[in-house]
Design an enzyme around this catalytic site. Structure first.
Site, PDB file in Angstrom:
ATOM      1  N   GLY A 161      -3.367   6.578  15.722  1.00 14.94           N
ATOM      2  CA  GLY A 161      -4.819   7.275  15.730  1.00 14.94           C
ATOM      3  C   GLY A 161      -5.112   8.064  14.611  1.00 14.94           C
ATOM      4  N   GLY A 179       0.874  -1.269   0.051  1.00 20.91           N
ATOM      5  CA  GLY A 179      -0.150   0.175  -0.145  1.00 20.91           C
ATOM      6  C   GLY A 179       0.918   1.252   0.004  1.00 20.91           C
ATOM      7  N   ARG A 181     -13.605   7.052   3.610  1.00 18.12           N
ATOM      8  CA  ARG A 181     -14.554   6.130   3.940  1.00 18.12           C
ATOM      9  C   ARG A 181     -14.847   5.872   5.315  1.00 18.12           C
ATOM     10  N   ARG A 212      -3.816 -10.538  -1.415  1.00 20.81           N
ATOM     11  CA  ARG A 212      -4.842 -11.581  -1.053  1.00 20.81           C
ATOM     12  C   ARG A 212      -4.099 -12.759  -1.771  1.00 20.81           C
ATOM     13  N   LEU A 262      -0.536   6.944   4.040  1.00 17.98           N
ATOM     14  CA  LEU A 262       0.541   6.806   5.160  1.00 17.98           C
ATOM     15  C   LEU A 262       1.736   6.055   4.684  1.00 17.98           C
ATOM     16  N   TYR A 322      -7.844   0.296  18.008  1.00 19.76           N
ATOM     17  CA  TYR A 322      -8.919  -0.727  18.358  1.00 19.76           C
ATOM     18  C   TYR A 322      -8.617  -2.072  18.125  1.00 19.76           C
ATOM     19  N   LYS A 337      -7.439  -6.630  12.386  1.00 19.87           N
ATOM     20  CA  LYS A 337      -6.202  -5.801  13.048  1.00 19.87           C
ATOM     21  C   LYS A 337      -5.545  -6.603  14.587  1.00 19.87           C
ATOM     22  N   GLY A 351       1.632   3.209  -2.299  1.00 16.37           N
ATOM     23  CA  GLY A 351       1.642   4.039  -3.397  1.00 16.37           C
ATOM     24  C   GLY A 351       0.675   5.539  -2.968  1.00 16.37           C
ATOM     25  N   THR A 352      -0.017   5.106  -1.779  1.00 15.03           N
ATOM     26  CA  THR A 352      -0.861   6.154  -1.260  1.00 15.03           C
ATOM     27  C   THR A 352      -0.665   6.408   0.033  1.00 15.03           C
TER      28      THR A 352
HETATM   29  C1  HXC Z   1     -21.031  -1.823   3.757  1.00 11.04           C
HETATM   30  C2  HXC Z   1     -19.707  -2.386   1.894  1.00 11.04           C
HETATM   31  C3  HXC Z   1     -19.205  -0.903   1.750  1.00 11.04           C
HETATM   32  C4  HXC Z   1     -19.853  -0.068   2.892  1.00 11.04           C
HETATM   33  C5  HXC Z   1     -18.302  -2.261   0.290  1.00 11.04           C
HETATM   34  N1  HXC Z   1     -19.156  -3.109   0.797  1.00 11.04           N
HETATM   35  N2  HXC Z   1     -18.431  -1.129   0.888  1.00 11.04           N
HETATM   36  N3  HXC Z   1     -20.736  -2.908   2.515  1.00 11.04           N
HETATM   37  N4  HXC Z   1     -20.426  -0.464   3.723  1.00 11.04           N
HETATM   38  N5  HXC Z   1     -19.237   0.976   2.779  1.00 11.04           N
HETATM   39  C6  HXC Z   1     -19.505  -4.334   0.683  1.00 11.04           C
HETATM   40  C7  HXC Z   1     -20.221  -4.513  -0.719  1.00 11.04           C
HETATM   41  O1  HXC Z   1     -21.679  -4.406  -0.672  1.00 11.04           O
HETATM   42  C8  HXC Z   1     -19.694  -5.938  -1.426  1.00 11.04           C
HETATM   43  O2  HXC Z   1     -20.455  -6.733  -0.450  1.00 11.04           O
HETATM   44  C9  HXC Z   1     -18.365  -6.249  -0.578  1.00 11.04           C
HETATM   45  O3  HXC Z   1     -18.305  -5.115   0.354  1.00 11.04           O
HETATM   46  C10 HXC Z   1     -17.304  -5.939  -1.484  1.00 11.04           C
HETATM   47  O4  HXC Z   1     -17.333  -4.636  -2.207  1.00 11.04           O
HETATM   48  P1  HXC Z   1     -16.592  -4.104  -3.496  1.00 11.04           P
HETATM   49  O5  HXC Z   1     -16.764  -2.723  -3.838  1.00 11.04           O
HETATM   50  O6  HXC Z   1     -16.723  -5.305  -4.429  1.00 11.04           O
HETATM   51  O7  HXC Z   1     -15.081  -4.524  -2.783  1.00 11.04           O
HETATM   52  P2  HXC Z   1     -13.737  -3.868  -3.505  1.00 11.04           P
HETATM   53  O8  HXC Z   1     -14.036  -3.004  -4.717  1.00 11.04           O
HETATM   54  O9  HXC Z   1     -12.725  -4.747  -3.651  1.00 11.04           O
HETATM   55  O10 HXC Z   1     -13.430  -2.633  -2.341  1.00 11.04           O
HETATM   56  C11 HXC Z   1     -12.667  -2.906  -0.945  1.00 11.04           C
HETATM   57  C12 HXC Z   1     -13.317  -1.976   0.031  1.00 11.04           C
HETATM   58  C13 HXC Z   1     -12.590  -0.597  -0.633  1.00 11.04           C
HETATM   59  C14 HXC Z   1     -12.294  -2.434   1.184  1.00 11.04           C
HETATM   60  C15 HXC Z   1     -14.528  -2.063   0.174  1.00 11.04           C
HETATM   61  O11 HXC Z   1     -13.033   0.361   0.117  1.00 11.04           O
HETATM   62  C16 HXC Z   1     -10.953  -0.397  -0.764  1.00 11.04           C
HETATM   63  O12 HXC Z   1     -10.450  -0.949  -1.619  1.00 11.04           O
HETATM   64  N6  HXC Z   1     -10.104   0.139   0.230  1.00 11.04           N
HETATM   65  C17 HXC Z   1      -8.831   0.161   0.084  1.00 11.04           C
HETATM   66  C18 HXC Z   1      -8.312   1.423   1.006  1.00 11.04           C
HETATM   67  C19 HXC Z   1      -8.825   1.559   2.173  1.00 11.04           C
HETATM   68  O13 HXC Z   1     -10.069   1.116   2.689  1.00 11.04           O
HETATM   69  N7  HXC Z   1      -8.242   2.639   2.904  1.00 11.04           N
HETATM   70  C20 HXC Z   1      -8.739   2.900   4.188  1.00 11.04           C
HETATM   71  C21 HXC Z   1      -7.879   2.219   5.344  1.00 11.04           C
HETATM   72  S1  HXC Z   1      -8.220   3.284   6.758  1.00 11.04           S
HETATM   73  P3  HXC Z   1     -21.881  -7.459  -1.315  1.00 11.04           P
HETATM   74  O14 HXC Z   1     -22.513  -8.510  -0.466  1.00 11.04           O
HETATM   75  O15 HXC Z   1     -22.940  -6.631  -1.889  1.00 11.04           O
HETATM   76  O16 HXC Z   1     -21.242  -8.477  -2.658  1.00 11.04           O
HETATM   77  C22 HXC Z   1      -7.935   2.459   8.080  1.00 11.04           C
HETATM   78  C23 HXC Z   1      -8.041   3.310   9.208  1.00 11.04           C
HETATM   79  C24 HXC Z   1      -8.257   2.808  10.629  1.00 11.04           C
HETATM   80  O17 HXC Z   1      -8.071   1.205   8.109  1.00 11.04           O
HETATM   81  C25 HXC Z   1      -8.235   3.540  11.814  1.00 11.04           C
HETATM   82  C26 HXC Z   1      -8.737   5.006  11.555  1.00 11.04           C
HETATM   83  C27 HXC Z   1      -8.567   6.024  12.953  1.00 11.04           C
HETATM   84  P1  NAP Z   2      -4.952   4.326   2.093  1.00 15.05           P
HETATM   85  O1  NAP Z   2      -4.124   5.575   1.481  1.00 15.05           O
HETATM   86  O2  NAP Z   2      -6.595   3.903   1.622  1.00 15.05           O
HETATM   87  O3  NAP Z   2      -3.905   3.067   2.151  1.00 15.05           O
HETATM   88  C1  NAP Z   2      -4.419   1.699   1.754  1.00 15.05           C
HETATM   89  C2  NAP Z   2      -3.689   1.019   0.917  1.00 15.05           C
HETATM   90  O4  NAP Z   2      -3.876  -0.325   0.741  1.00 15.05           O
HETATM   91  C3  NAP Z   2      -3.669   1.635  -0.569  1.00 15.05           C
HETATM   92  O5  NAP Z   2      -2.658   2.028  -1.198  1.00 15.05           O
HETATM   93  C4  NAP Z   2      -4.326   0.286  -1.500  1.00 15.05           C
HETATM   94  O6  NAP Z   2      -3.884   0.550  -2.718  1.00 15.05           O
HETATM   95  C5  NAP Z   2      -3.654  -0.895  -0.555  1.00 15.05           C
HETATM   96  N1  NAP Z   2      -4.628  -1.949  -0.626  1.00 15.05           N
HETATM   97  C6  NAP Z   2      -5.816  -2.021  -0.459  1.00 15.05           C
HETATM   98  N2  NAP Z   2      -6.258  -3.542  -0.750  1.00 15.05           N
HETATM   99  C7  NAP Z   2      -5.169  -4.019  -1.263  1.00 15.05           C
HETATM  100  C8  NAP Z   2      -4.911  -5.268  -1.646  1.00 15.05           C
HETATM  101  N3  NAP Z   2      -5.865  -6.285  -1.662  1.00 15.05           N
HETATM  102  N4  NAP Z   2      -3.561  -5.653  -2.183  1.00 15.05           N
HETATM  103  C9  NAP Z   2      -2.452  -4.665  -1.929  1.00 15.05           C
HETATM  104  N5  NAP Z   2      -2.542  -3.649  -1.489  1.00 15.05           N
HETATM  105  C10 NAP Z   2      -3.976  -3.061  -1.126  1.00 15.05           C
HETATM  106  O7  NAP Z   2      -5.142   4.445   3.708  1.00 15.05           O
HETATM  107  P2  NAP Z   2      -4.164   4.955   4.860  1.00 15.05           P
HETATM  108  O8  NAP Z   2      -5.012   5.790   5.749  1.00 15.05           O
HETATM  109  O9  NAP Z   2      -2.944   5.508   4.298  1.00 15.05           O
HETATM  110  O10 NAP Z   2      -3.849   3.564   5.550  1.00 15.05           O
HETATM  111  C11 NAP Z   2      -2.603   2.979   5.788  1.00 15.05           C
HETATM  112  C12 NAP Z   2      -2.733   2.116   6.893  1.00 15.05           C
HETATM  113  O11 NAP Z   2      -2.832   2.878   8.073  1.00 15.05           O
HETATM  114  C13 NAP Z   2      -3.791   1.016   7.064  1.00 15.05           C
HETATM  115  O12 NAP Z   2      -3.181  -0.071   7.505  1.00 15.05           O
HETATM  116  C14 NAP Z   2      -4.631   1.645   7.922  1.00 15.05           C
HETATM  117  O13 NAP Z   2      -5.416   0.644   8.686  1.00 15.05           O
HETATM  118  C15 NAP Z   2      -4.002   2.379   8.868  1.00 15.05           C
HETATM  119  N6  NAP Z   2      -4.299   3.174   9.830  1.00 15.05           N
HETATM  120  C16 NAP Z   2      -4.824   4.543   9.132  1.00 15.05           C
HETATM  121  C17 NAP Z   2      -5.026   5.681  10.187  1.00 15.05           C
HETATM  122  C18 NAP Z   2      -5.510   6.728   9.447  1.00 15.05           C
HETATM  123  O14 NAP Z   2      -6.002   7.622  10.283  1.00 15.05           O
HETATM  124  N7  NAP Z   2      -5.272   7.241   8.283  1.00 15.05           N
HETATM  125  C19 NAP Z   2      -5.354   5.355  11.372  1.00 15.05           C
HETATM  126  C20 NAP Z   2      -4.904   4.080  11.934  1.00 15.05           C
HETATM  127  C21 NAP Z   2      -4.668   3.003  10.984  1.00 15.05           C
HETATM  128  P3  NAP Z   2      -4.501  -0.172  -4.152  1.00 15.05           P
HETATM  129  O15 NAP Z   2      -5.816   0.497  -3.959  1.00 15.05           O
HETATM  130  O16 NAP Z   2      -3.690   0.170  -5.147  1.00 15.05           O
HETATM  131  O17 NAP Z   2      -4.456  -1.720  -3.943  1.00 15.05           O
END
Ligand code: HXC
Ligand code: NAP
Length: 286
Positions: free
Chosen positions: A194, A19, A204, A72, A24, A152, A167, A21-22
């Protein structure tokens, strides 16, 4: 808000950031480059990785190898390891940073939605750990894992239950392997951040109307978000040889947020000085 470690602290090391490319991952990778490391960034979107690689090379003068990889899929991770070794010789560290997350009442989640987060976060992280760990052990090389969790991971949290489960699993793996693989000179540590603003997390976790209802700043005693460089400093330290004796640790960097939520009477900050004066007066009259 500036870099903390000495120049060349990571010189000669090759570090893979999932991850990277974007958000953190990009910020931590950038600092690794500034400290002299070679960087490999791996995630699904190759166009994002290539753009970041070009930008980071220009900004730091370091070498960045972008490789498409869905964590995965175990064979795609093996491909990252092969390509990284072909280009840079050996791998020294893996930053398991990639994640997926969204907010939802748990009863509204489909089982597929639960799977999608667990598969990216927990399965993706153990896949990378297993592949890189076996490779180091077979080649009798030392290595460092750094895993990004959240606070969490140990408290749990409603509305992000798949992420909390995943996590927590990563945290258990970090501590387990810190013990089991130390004999191979492989260290495992974690960071629990945090809130650090990134596009990926904010859109999200705090979308539109939700952001108006909950202000994460109010939960943080320091009343500010984390700066990416603050996290990058900690990550670089834990990746570097300066932390050679740190193994199995999870370091929280959250401005005091989770403890603030846990402490029974921390909400008393809402009591004004005038109210404290009145309370004192009542007490002294008794
Ligand atoms: C409920 C949802 C949903 C949502 C997707 N789904 N988004 N359900 N609420 N907001 C469901 C869909 O309906 C579907 O189920 C299944 O999840 C798969 O959805 P897809 O869109 O096909 O999945 P995909 O395109 O692979 O997207 C994966 C993703 C997406 C996780 C949903 O958000 C993603 O690619 N995220 C990567 C980056 C990311 O999330 N960064 C944030 C990390 S921050 P059904 O049953 O309908 O088929 C973080 C911070 C923690 O972790 C702490 C902060 C303080
Ligand atoms: P982010 O920019 O959305 O980073 C998530 C990265 O994961 C993306 O670059 C995405 O790239 C990659 N990714 C998602 N699915 C993947 C897959 N199947 N295979 C390979 N790569 C995948 O979010 P972020 O905020 O920087 O989060 C980074 C880390 O910090 C995460 O572990 C998150 O839980 C943690 N974190 C963030 C916060 C915060 O406040 N930002 C707080 C606590 C913890 P692609 O879409 O190209 O795959």
């Amino acid at each position: 808000m500036t870099g903390m470690l000495k120049e060349d602290s990571l010189k000669g090391k090759t570090i893979i950031v999932t991850g990277g490319g974007t958000g953190l991952g990009r910020s931590m990778g950038k600092y690794f480059l500034e400290l002299g490391a070679n960087l490999v960034i791996a995630s699904r979107k190759i166009e994002v990785l290539e753009k970041t690689a070009q930008e980071l090379e220009k900004e730091t003068g370091g070498k960045v190898l972008p490789i498409a990889c869905d964590i995965r899929k175990y064979n795609e991770i093996e491909n990252v390891i092969d390509k990284a070794e072909n280009k840079f010789g050996k791998i020294d560290g893996v930053l398991n940073n990639a994640a997926g997350n969204f907010i939802s009442p748990t009863e509204r989640l489909s089982n597929r939605a639960f799977d999608i987060v667990i598969d990216i976060v927990l399965k993706g992280t153990y896949n990378f750990t297993l592949a890189a760990g076996k490779n180091w052990i077979n080649k009798k090389q030392s290595g460092t894992f750094l895993n990004i969790v959240t606070t969490y991971a140990w408290t749990g949290s409603g509305y992000v239950v798949p992420s909390a489960c995943a996590k927590a699993g990563i945290l258990a793996m970090t501590r387990s392997l810190a013990s089991e693989w130390a004999k191979y000179n492989i260290r495992s540590n974690a960071i629990a951040p945090g809130p650090f603003p990134t596009d990926g997390a904010w859109k999200r976790l705090f979308p539109g109307e939700v952001a108006k209802k909950i202000d994460p700043l109010q939960r943080i005693p320091l009343k500010r978000f984390g700066e990416h460089q603050e996290l990058a400093n900690l990550a670089a330290y834990l990746m570097s040889d300066y932390s050679a004796y740190v193994n199995g640790e999870v370091v929280t960097i959250d401005g005091g947020e989770w403890l603030h939520g846990a402490g029974e009477f921390n909400g008393l900050e809402a009591v004004t000085p005038e109210m404290w004066d009145a309370l004192e007066e009542m007490r002294s009259k008794k």
